[in-house]
Motif scaffolding. Structure first.
Motif, short mmCIF file in Angstrom:
data_model
loop_
_atom_site.label_atom_id
_atom_site.label_comp_id
_atom_site.label_asym_id
_atom_site.label_seq_id
_atom_site.Cartn_x
_atom_site.Cartn_y
_atom_site.Cartn_z
N VAL A 138 0.86 -1.19 0.00
CA VAL A 138 0.00 0.00 0.00
C VAL A 138 0.90 1.23 0.00
O VAL A 138 2.08 1.16 0.31
N SER A 139 0.34 2.38 -0.35
CA SER A 139 1.14 3.60 -0.42
C SER A 139 1.53 4.08 0.96
O SER A 139 0.91 3.72 1.97
N PHE A 140 2.56 4.90 0.98
CA PHE A 140 3.02 5.52 2.24
C PHE A 140 1.88 6.27 2.92
O PHE A 140 1.65 6.14 4.11
N ALA A 141 1.16 7.06 2.14
CA ALA A 141 0.07 7.87 2.68
C ALA A 141 -1.01 6.99 3.31
O ALA A 141 -1.56 7.33 4.37
N VAL A 160 9.29 10.35 -0.96
CA VAL A 160 8.03 9.95 -0.33
C VAL A 160 7.72 8.46 -0.54
O VAL A 160 6.83 7.92 0.12
N GLU A 161 8.45 7.81 -1.43
CA GLU A 161 8.20 6.38 -1.67
C GLU A 161 9.38 5.77 -2.41
O GLU A 161 9.97 6.41 -3.29
N GLN A 162 9.76 4.55 -2.00
CA GLN A 162 10.77 3.82 -2.76
C GLN A 162 10.10 3.20 -3.98
O GLN A 162 8.92 2.87 -3.97
N ASN A 163 10.86 3.04 -5.04
CA ASN A 163 10.37 2.33 -6.22
C ASN A 163 10.96 0.92 -6.21
O ASN A 163 12.16 0.75 -6.00
N LYS A 178 8.62 14.30 -3.82
CA LYS A 178 7.69 15.43 -3.85
C LYS A 178 8.53 16.71 -3.89
O LYS A 178 9.17 17.08 -2.91
N THR A 179 8.54 17.40 -5.04
CA THR A 179 9.31 18.64 -5.18
C THR A 179 8.48 19.83 -4.67
O THR A 179 7.26 19.82 -4.75
N VAL A 188 12.78 7.14 2.82
CA VAL A 188 11.62 8.04 2.84
C VAL A 188 11.86 9.15 3.86
O VAL A 188 12.31 8.90 4.98
N GLY A 189 11.57 10.39 3.46
CA GLY A 189 11.80 11.54 4.34
C GLY A 189 13.11 12.27 4.07
O GLY A 189 13.37 13.32 4.66
N THR A 190 13.94 11.73 3.16
CA THR A 190 15.23 12.36 2.84
C THR A 190 15.02 13.56 1.93
O THR A 190 14.30 13.50 0.94
N LEU A 191 15.67 14.68 2.27
CA LEU A 191 15.65 15.87 1.42
C LEU A 191 16.71 15.70 0.34
O LEU A 191 17.87 15.41 0.63
N VAL A 192 16.32 15.87 -0.93
CA VAL A 192 17.26 15.66 -2.03
C VAL A 192 17.23 16.83 -3.01
O VAL A 192 16.22 17.53 -3.14
N LEU A 193 18.36 17.03 -3.68
CA LEU A 193 18.46 18.01 -4.75
C LEU A 193 18.46 17.26 -6.08
O LEU A 193 19.22 16.32 -6.27
N LEU A 194 17.59 17.69 -7.00
CA LEU A 194 17.47 17.03 -8.29
C LEU A 194 18.29 17.76 -9.35
O LEU A 194 18.68 18.92 -9.18
#
Length: 404
Positions: free
Chosen positions: A93-96, A344-347, A357-358, A329-335
């Motif tokens: 199921v999704s994180f949410a 917000v979710e692993q693939n 989520k940007t 999940v929860g890690t702040l990243v620069l794209l």
């Protein structure tokens, strides 16, 4: 300049920038200090520390040593290669969708561990009939979506740290054992061991357990009694299995023989105890405490990988990285696009391409309407971007968890 050196190169006059080990593994009041005596070097060696970082602007230099950035770059590249080899765990199921249930489980489990600790302080045995249903609830949550509960458990306050740390270790042990393919009963026993691993801390005075600073040698010795004390408490528990007993007694052992209470060499430490040691340190170094700021999850994983040269089983550390993801999940990243986002979710297909989520453009300096970007998908299909680096939330003055 900050450099990484072997302890055999340490000399009086060097400035130790970082002892390069988890905070619970050394008896020093500070992690940064000028070496003034040979006895301080001997104490570092005795603590089982193999490498330290020195600041060459504040003390003597070692010319041939690698810089801190060189070490980081090498470790990061190796970690990315490891993460790309295997898919992440299946998400049902999704994180949410799992967040609400996970929040309730966190609260219930915290209350349970608090009760166990209070009972232990009063000399009472652990009542497994109260603990088993909680292990089942945690396991079901991890099976649905392992990221939800583990992410929520990264939020700890100083008053409840000991209890939530135990819940975290139990949850991570369940996720870890599941990811390496253990059977359901082994997973249950490992979760039980993780949840109860610090029961012996019930006998440590609160003023030592919650001291806002480094411990004295005498206080450090008292803390080191908790694996044996916890083992003794669990021995009184009817129906307790060998795995929880082993995890409780040996989660501070290290494969180079520098751990406690028995300084066991790696071949004498069970796989479960080695896994518990990894999980215990990961949760400890990524948590905020009154005396130190927790690392990001990605930095914590990098440190575990660095320390696996000596203190942890390297293959198990690599398996744990694949379990939680290089960018949990929860890690702040620069794209690559210059956007900031939160994982917000692993693939399932690729740990290096999570859903993000940007919310902010670093190029224009403007906040944007939050947008979900699946990095595993091509441009035009909700993807087409790439993680450049993980970022320090303090640098950007943002709480990543509010975007989950």
């Amino acid at each position: 300049m900050i450099k990484c050196i072997d302890v055999s190169d340490l000399k009086v006059g060097m400035f130790v920038h970082d002892l390069n080990c988890d905070w619970a593994s050394h008896p020093f009041f500070r992690k940064s200090f000028l070496l003034k005596q040979d006895s301080e070097i001997a104490k570092i060696v005795e603590a089982g520390i193999h490498e330290v970082y020195i600041d060459t602007q504040k003390g003597l230099d070692v010319r041939h040593a690698r810089t801190e950035q060189e070490v980081k770059d090498t470790l990061q590249q190796e970690m990315l290669e490891i993460a790309s080899k295997e898919p992440s765990p299946i998400i049902q199921v999704s994180f949410a969708d799992e967040m609400g249930r996970a929040a309730r489980i966190k609260t219930q489990a915290q209350t349970l561990v608090k009760t166990v600790m209070q009972d232990a302080r009063l000399g009472k045995a652990v009542e497994l009939e109260q603990v088993d249903p909680m292990i089942e609830s945690i396991t079901e949550s991890v099976l649905r979506n392992g990221g939800a509960l583990t992410t929520l458990l990264r939020i700890k306050n100083k008053d409840d740290y000991t209890f939530l740390h135990s819940v975290s270790v139990g949850t991570l042990m369940i996720a870890f054992c599941r990811s390496v393919g253990m059977d359901r009963e082994a997973i249950r026993q490992a979760g039980l061991g993780g949840l109860l691993h610090d029961t012996g801390k019930a006998l440590v005075p609160d003023e030592i357990l919650n001291k806002p600073g480094r411990l004295t040698d005498e206080e450090f010795d008292i803390i080191r009694r908790h694996p044996g004390d916890g083992h003794a408490i669990l021995l009184k528990t009817p129906g307790i299995g060998e795995i929880p007993l082993d995890i409780t007694l040996h989660h501070h052992e290290r494969v180079d023989g520098s751990g406690y209470p028995h300084k066991l060499p790696g071949e004498q430490i069970t796989t479960m105890a080695k896994m518990a040691a990894i999980v215990d340190v990961y949760d400890a170094i990524t948590a905020d405490r009154c005396y130190h700021k927790g690392m990001s999850a990605t930095d914590g994983l990098r440190k575990l990988y660095e320390w696996s040269k000596y203190h942890f089983d390297p293959k198990l550390v690599q398996a744990f990285m694949r379990c939680v993801g290089i960018y949990p999940v929860g890690t702040l990243v620069l794209l690559e696009s210059g956007k900031l986002g939160v994982v917000v979710e692993q693939n399932e297909g690729n740990l290096l391409q999570p859903t993000v989520k940007t919310f902010f453009s670093t190029r224009s300096g403007v906040y944007q309407t939050p947008e979900l970007v699946n990095l595993a998908k091509p441009l035009g299909f909700g993807g087409g971007d790439k993680i450049v680096s993980h970022e320090d939330p303090a640098k950007w003055k943002v709480n990543p968890l509010r975007f989950l």
